[in-house]
Design an enzyme around this catalytic site. Structure first.
Site, mmCIF file in Angstrom:
data_model
loop_
_atom_site.group_PDB
_atom_site.id
_atom_site.type_symbol
_atom_site.label_atom_id
_atom_site.label_comp_id
_atom_site.label_asym_id
_atom_site.label_seq_id
_atom_site.Cartn_x
_atom_site.Cartn_y
_atom_site.Cartn_z
ATOM 1 N N HIS A 65 -0.290 -10.967 -4.808
ATOM 2 C CA HIS A 65 1.080 -10.310 -4.600
ATOM 3 C C HIS A 65 2.285 -11.002 -5.257
ATOM 4 C CE1 HIS A 65 -0.758 -7.579 -2.425
ATOM 5 N NE2 HIS A 65 -1.294 -8.291 -1.686
ATOM 6 N N HIS A 81 -8.801 -2.489 -5.016
ATOM 7 C CA HIS A 81 -8.086 -2.633 -4.350
ATOM 8 C C HIS A 81 -7.310 -3.619 -5.080
ATOM 9 C CE1 HIS A 81 -5.559 -2.702 -0.520
ATOM 10 N NE2 HIS A 81 -5.542 -3.633 -0.773
ATOM 11 N N HIS A 128 0.374 -1.165 0.105
ATOM 12 C CA HIS A 128 -0.092 -0.273 -0.195
ATOM 13 C C HIS A 128 0.727 1.601 -0.165
ATOM 14 C CE1 HIS A 128 -3.333 -2.865 2.373
ATOM 15 N NE2 HIS A 128 -3.007 -3.193 0.290
ATOM 16 N N ASP A 175 -2.778 -3.343 -5.204
ATOM 17 C CA ASP A 175 -1.851 -3.685 -5.253
ATOM 18 C C ASP A 175 -1.013 -4.290 -6.264
ATOM 19 O OD1 ASP A 175 -2.936 -4.247 -2.943
ATOM 20 O OD2 ASP A 175 -3.951 -6.406 -2.319
#
Length: 305
Positions: A261, A234, A77, A238
């Site tokens: 991720h 969101h 973030h 990311d």
């Protein structure tokens, strides 16, 4: 030109997964410094960790950076806020192993950076231009980068919970789009997964105030969603934070489908393993106008109730 903050700014809060209180201070840095983390609770060279794709180590549900002796987790973030505001150089001091989750989004970091303002440095910025398509696949998840003249991010998710369901969104990230469209979107999870995460030592600092928690058709977090498609926004946030670990703004089109991720980091590793797939270029004025933080103003920040 390269940029940094005009002055330092501090943030404090609780780590999403560790549940530990932590303080972070983002300092201005000189041209060519890049982005580095420094653990203030450790001593010597082992305290410094580069914010770079090849410093990422395996970790569930967040992005973790490490050197031989130290680590810092849940950096995505803050990295998204730095990239989205067009900040190229900074030293980030932190007194623990995980960034604070704040409200679950990047907005508090963006607000802080805009309150300090940016300073141009006497060195040209560089961009990482994608020259040919690169894709990585893991089961039904995939992530790719392909040539484009700006950074474009497209993401698609599909959850059984009706509160999320199937969502897809694409954005050109130029000229403050991240700040206007994505930075206030919070991390999310399914209520059914919370107990399992905590049993595995994760989400110990998570609450209904710093994450969107859904249960079937219901959004359990007070106030509901900030956007009807907040979850996919969101995931795009990311992705920007993870792509920022390339070390330079990317000119290319990122597409993620059920990606996380780890897969985005695998994608960066695949790009850098193929010298013909990218080129590092000095940023021309025309390129600079197409980067995420170009022309950004405080008025671009969305008001969140």
């Amino acid at each position: 030109m390269q940029t940094t903050l005009k002055s330092s700014i501090s943030f404090s809060g609780t780590g999403l997964h560790s549940g530990r209180r932590v303080q972070v201070t983002v300092h201005p840095a000189s041209a060519e410094y890049g982005i580095w983390f420094r653990r203030t609770d450790l001593e010597g060279a082992r305290a410094l960790i580069p914010a770079r794709w090849d410093a990422v180590v395996p970790c569930r549900l967040c992005t973790k950076l490490a050197n031989a002796r130290a680590e810092v987790a849940t950096v995505e973030h803050l990295m998204a806020a730095l990239a989205g505001c067009g900040i190229h150089n900074a030293l980030i001091e932190i007194d623990g192993p995980e960034l604070p989750v704040m409200d679950g989004s990047a907005q508090p970091f963006v607000e802080g950076f805009l309150s300090r303002g940016l300073r141009r440095l006497a060195a040209p910025a560089r961009v990482l231009r994608i020259l040919e398509p690169v894709e990585v696949i893991d089961g039904d998840a995939r992530a790719s980068l392909s040539p484009a003249d700006t950074l474009e991010i497209e993401f698609e998710i599909d959850f059984a919970d009706g509160a999320i369901g199937h969502q897809r969104k694409a954005l050109n990230m130029a000229n403050g789009s991240f700040v206007r469209e994505l930075c206030d979107s919070r991390t999310f999870c399914r209520s059914a997964d919370v107990d399992a995460m905590r049993a595995n030592g994760l989400a110990l600092g998570g609450t209904l105030r710093n994450a969107v928690v859904v249960d079937g058709e219901r959004v359990l977090s007070p106030g509901g969603l900030r956007h009807a498609d907040e979850p996919v926004r969101h995931k795009m946030l990311d992705a920007l934070g993870d792509l920022a670990l390339a070390g330079a703004p990317i000119l290319g089109r990122y597409r993620g489908e059920r990606a996380g991720h780890a897969l985005t980091n695998r994608l960066l590793r695949a790009v850098f393993a193929r010298p013909g797939a990218f080129r590092l270029e000095t940023c021309s004025p025309a390129m600079a106008d197409r980067l995420p933080g170009a022309g950004l103003a405080a008025a671009d920040l969305r008001a969140v109730a």
